[in-house]
Design a protein around this motif. Structure first.
Motif, PDB file in Angstrom:
ATOM      1  N   ALA A  68       0.842  -1.183   0.031  1.00 29.72           N
ATOM      2  CA  ALA A  68      -0.049   0.071  -0.060  1.00 29.72           C
ATOM      3  C   ALA A  68       0.852   1.198   0.036  1.00 29.72           C
ATOM      4  O   ALA A  68       0.557   2.307  -0.426  1.00 29.72           O
ATOM      5  CB  ALA A  68      -0.952   0.146   1.133  1.00 29.72           C
ATOM      6  N   ALA A  69       1.850   1.348   0.891  1.00 30.95           N
ATOM      7  CA  ALA A  69       2.896   2.262   0.891  1.00 30.95           C
ATOM      8  C   ALA A  69       3.522   2.714  -0.399  1.00 30.95           C
ATOM      9  O   ALA A  69       3.848   3.656  -0.950  1.00 30.95           O
ATOM     10  CB  ALA A  69       3.925   2.254   1.954  1.00 30.95           C
ATOM     11  N   HIS A  70       4.096   1.709  -0.878  1.00 32.86           N
ATOM     12  CA  HIS A  70       4.705   1.570  -2.349  1.00 32.86           C
ATOM     13  C   HIS A  70       3.637   2.183  -3.500  1.00 32.86           C
ATOM     14  O   HIS A  70       4.115   2.959  -4.332  1.00 32.86           O
ATOM     15  CB  HIS A  70       5.118  -0.015  -2.844  1.00 32.86           C
ATOM     16  CG  HIS A  70       5.754  -0.243  -4.091  1.00 32.86           C
ATOM     17  ND1 HIS A  70       6.979   0.444  -4.335  1.00 32.86           N
ATOM     18  CD2 HIS A  70       5.453  -0.855  -5.239  1.00 32.86           C
ATOM     19  CE1 HIS A  70       7.329   0.149  -5.578  1.00 32.86           C
ATOM     20  NE2 HIS A  70       6.316  -0.436  -6.185  1.00 32.86           N
ATOM     21  N   LEU A  71       2.501   1.837  -3.417  1.00 33.60           N
ATOM     22  CA  LEU A  71       1.610   2.370  -4.552  1.00 33.60           C
ATOM     23  C   LEU A  71       1.447   3.986  -4.120  1.00 33.60           C
ATOM     24  O   LEU A  71       1.357   4.455  -5.167  1.00 33.60           O
ATOM     25  CB  LEU A  71       0.337   1.538  -4.497  1.00 33.60           C
ATOM     26  CG  LEU A  71       0.323  -0.251  -4.762  1.00 33.60           C
ATOM     27  CD1 LEU A  71      -0.865  -0.946  -4.325  1.00 33.60           C
ATOM     28  CD2 LEU A  71       0.685  -0.083  -6.239  1.00 33.60           C
ATOM     29  N   ALA A  72       0.987   3.956  -3.018  1.00 33.26           N
ATOM     30  CA  ALA A  72       0.614   5.530  -2.675  1.00 33.26           C
ATOM     31  C   ALA A  72       1.935   6.322  -3.033  1.00 33.26           C
ATOM     32  O   ALA A  72       1.665   7.548  -3.390  1.00 33.26           O
ATOM     33  CB  ALA A  72       0.369   5.648  -1.332  1.00 33.26           C
ATOM     34  N   GLU A  73       3.176   6.028  -2.786  1.00 36.63           N
ATOM     35  CA  GLU A  73       4.485   6.892  -3.038  1.00 36.63           C
ATOM     36  C   GLU A  73       4.365   7.108  -4.407  1.00 36.63           C
ATOM     37  O   GLU A  73       5.118   8.195  -4.886  1.00 36.63           O
ATOM     38  CB  GLU A  73       5.442   5.936  -2.727  1.00 36.63           C
ATOM     39  CG  GLU A  73       5.795   5.929  -0.994  1.00 36.63           C
ATOM     40  CD  GLU A  73       7.040   4.815  -0.573  1.00 36.63           C
ATOM     41  OE1 GLU A  73       7.577   4.435  -1.728  1.00 36.63           O
ATOM     42  OE2 GLU A  73       7.282   4.898   0.489  1.00 36.63           O
ATOM     43  N   SER A  74       3.822   6.257  -5.242  1.00 37.73           N
ATOM     44  CA  SER A  74       3.883   6.692  -6.885  1.00 37.73           C
ATOM     45  C   SER A  74       2.744   7.163  -7.440  1.00 37.73           C
ATOM     46  O   SER A  74       2.281   7.284  -8.630  1.00 37.73           O
ATOM     47  CB  SER A  74       4.235   5.314  -7.559  1.00 37.73           C
ATOM     48  OG  SER A  74       5.375   5.119  -7.140  1.00 37.73           O
TER      49      SER A  74
END
Length: 296
Positions: A68-74
């Protein structure tokens, strides 16, 4: 429950698996990276500045939170509640000396209700249309798309997980029939249609209704194939760290290149995808480039 965005308009909806790659490198070290074919495509498009929503599934656990964090960062937004799994899926990836990856999956694929909206593009790939029960949701989505939505389908076969029987072939062919562009590697085509050769395999997909077939050929470059022509471009020269996410980045590059002009010169479209994928293979894990890194 994960927070969903309003129905999309004039964006790209990506549908495909999210997981954590547990990567063992050639020197025996092990690292974890957020990944999965669909997640990689969504992240690549987000980094290129395209408005992107993503339909996938993962658990509300440590690995799921890292995804979730990885997706949100992009800048990737969610098109469904992903928390429909008891645990987040993984892929054990072993890297050979040449940077190629062999995978063993621990994966479940299903989807919650998807907020489809009116996207400009829909990208579907890999396990999404072949692995039940999620595949049934994917085909229902494709059946109900508004007129004018462009569909890019990435074959990205995983025979160690799905097998290669006629049911899998039939589902791949069914998905290809929706596609304005089918993307496949030369290895995908050989696995799908053994022994027939790249051009004849592409011709079979075109005969199903696909508008074009874009084929990645590793170090030999990429091709755009229609019933009337084949266009080839060379690969970028780069030191390969690993190939994780390369095909996904290429697919995102195609969508990015076609965004404002679907009739854009096909050689330029291929070259853009190849250039983006070259950045990904030059570093560890599925780590696609930003717009600034591509210089375009």
């Amino acid at each position: 429950m994960a927070e969903l965005v309003d129905l999309g308009a004039d964006d790209v909806l990506v549908v495909g698996e999210a997981l954590v790659d547990v990567v063992t490198t050639a020197d025996g070290e092990t690292h974890e990276h957020p990944g999965g074919s669909g997640a990689n495509v969504a992240v690549a498009l987000g980094r290129l500045g395209r408005p992107v929503r993503y339909a996938a599934s993962y658990a509300d656990d440590a690995r799921g939170r890292s995804l979730a964090a990885h997706l949100a960062e992009s800048g990737v937004r969610l098109a469904c509640d992903p928390h429909v799994l008891a645990r987040t899926s993984t892929a054990q990836a072993t890297i050979a000396a040449d940077g190629s990856a062999a995978y063993v999956f621990d994966l479940e694929w299903k989807l919650g209700e998807i907020a489809v909206g009116t996207p400009r593009f829909v990208h579907v790939g890999s396990l999404a249309p072949v692995l039940s029960p999620g595949a049934e949701t994917v085909f229902a989505l494709l059946d109900g798309l508004p007129d004018g939505v462009r569909v890019l389908y990435d074959v990205n076969m995983r025979p160690t997980l799905t097998g290669t029987g006629q049911e899998i072939v039939s589902r791949i062919e069914r998905a290809a029939a929706y596609a304005d562009v089918v993307k496949a590697s030369d290895e995908d085509l050989e696995t799908l249609y053994p022994g027939v050769g790249l051009d004849d395999a592409a011709a079979r997909l075109l005969a199903l209704g696909a508008g074009a077939v874009a084929v990645t050929r590793g170090g030999d470059g990429a091709s755009w194939i229609t019933p009337s022509e084949r266009i080839d471009v060379e690969a970028e020269k780069v030191t390969v760290v690993d190939t994780i996410g390369a095909g996904d980045t290429f697919s995102a590059g195609l969508v990015d290149a076609l965004w404002d002009d679907f009739e854009r010169d096909r050689r330029e479209v291929l070259a853009h995808g190849v250039r983006a994928a070259a950045v990904t293979v030059s570093r560890a894990g599925a780590n696609p480039p930003t717009r600034a890194e591509l210089g375009s």
